[in-house]
Write an enzyme that holds these catalytic residues in place. Structure first.
Site, PDB file in Angstrom:
ATOM      1  N   CYS A  86       0.843  -1.196   0.000  1.00 44.91           N
ATOM      2  CA  CYS A  86       0.000   0.000   0.000  1.00 44.91           C
ATOM      3  C   CYS A  86       0.880   1.248   0.000  1.00 44.91           C
ATOM      4  O   CYS A  86       1.557   1.525  -0.975  1.00 44.91           O
ATOM      5  CB  CYS A  86      -0.976  -0.039   1.171  1.00 44.91           C
ATOM      6  N   HIS A 203      -3.458  -5.727   0.718  1.00 51.01           N
ATOM      7  CA  HIS A 203      -2.795  -6.027   1.993  1.00 51.01           C
ATOM      8  C   HIS A 203      -2.767  -7.526   2.276  1.00 51.01           C
ATOM      9  O   HIS A 203      -3.721  -8.060   2.864  1.00 51.01           O
ATOM     10  CB  HIS A 203      -3.527  -5.322   3.136  1.00 51.01           C
ATOM     11  N   GLU A 205      -0.982  -8.960   4.546  1.00 53.44           N
ATOM     12  CA  GLU A 205      -0.861  -9.135   5.996  1.00 53.44           C
ATOM     13  C   GLU A 205      -2.217  -9.092   6.697  1.00 53.44           C
ATOM     14  O   GLU A 205      -2.357  -9.567   7.830  1.00 53.44           O
ATOM     15  CB  GLU A 205       0.093  -8.091   6.585  1.00 53.44           C
TER      16      GLU A 205
END
Length: 232
Positions: A86, A203, A205
């Site tokens: 990002c 994302h 994660e």
């Protein structure tokens, strides 16, 4: 495998990244403050999401000059692995580690959603745990996530197979409706020609913990771990 996560003033996904590498995968993980320049001993460096330096001037424009990012550039030049997520992707383009730029979303709105992505290449550590053309689901949260580059750069990305992820429909097709921010070529993530630097707007994660009901992102980190364990 040792991991470092860069922490800028305004980072807000740094702990999320560390949670995956440290808590889910059990890897030694060091938080690297933006004023530090020592990345010795690190195999993977993550430049996380958030709003580095408040996104003043433009996203990533100030972060590129930090001591930590100067060290990240050197780490990448030595062949070390670098993952920008990002805002981290935006920082990597500003620092010249990846081509192109991330500009305002097509509809000029901040988007927070889950999107489908098509995996374009599976012979790199980042994607080796996926199947060719596999469609995965990852969250996005950005206002400046529209990938832009000139025609020659886009052609080079295609020619050198540097596009690793594209926004797509659930069936893998590339439609206007499935491109949330208007990115050229439906680009969601690219690597450098060497393949050791990856930048992506979605994302991974945030899709790694089984408690959240989606582990599509965990495979990216597992692929890196597997590659480094055999010395790739």
């Amino acid at each position: 495998m040792k991991t470092g996560v860069i922490v800028f003033p305004g980072s807000n996904c740094d702990r999320d990244a560390a949670m995956v590498t440290r808590d889910l995968l059990g890897l030694p993980t060091r938080m690297v403050w933006h004023e530090e320049s020592d990345l010795s001993g690190l195999d993977l460096v993550i430049v996380p999401g958030g709003f580095s330096y408040g996104d003043y001037l433009r996203c990533g424009a100030i972060a590129r000059f930090s001591p930590a990012m100067q060290a990240v550039v050197q780490h990448a030049e030595r062949g070390g692995l670098v993952l920008g997520i990002c805002n981290g992707f935006q920082v990597l383009t500003e620092a010249g580690l990846l081509p192109g730029a991330l500009v305002r979303n097509r509809d000029l709105h901040f988007i927070c959603d889950r999107v489908s992505l098509r995996v374009e290449r599976v012979d790199l550590p980042w994607t080796q745990r996926y199947a060719p053309q596999q469609v995965i689901t990852l969250p996005i949260a950005h206002g400046e996530g529209c990938y832009y580059a000139d025609a020659d750069t886009l052609a080079a990305l295609e020619d050198h197979q540097q596009i690793l992820f594209r926004y797509c429909a659930a069936d893998g097709s590339l439609t206007e409706a499935s491109n949330p921010n208007g990115s050229l070529g439906h680009i969601a993530g690219i690597c450098n020609r060497r393949g050791n630097v990856l930048g992506m707007m979605p994302h991974p994660e945030r899709a790694a913990d089984p408690a959240l009901g989606n582990t599509d992102g965990l495979k990216l980190f597992e692929g890196v771990l597997a590659a480094l364990s055999v010395g790739v």
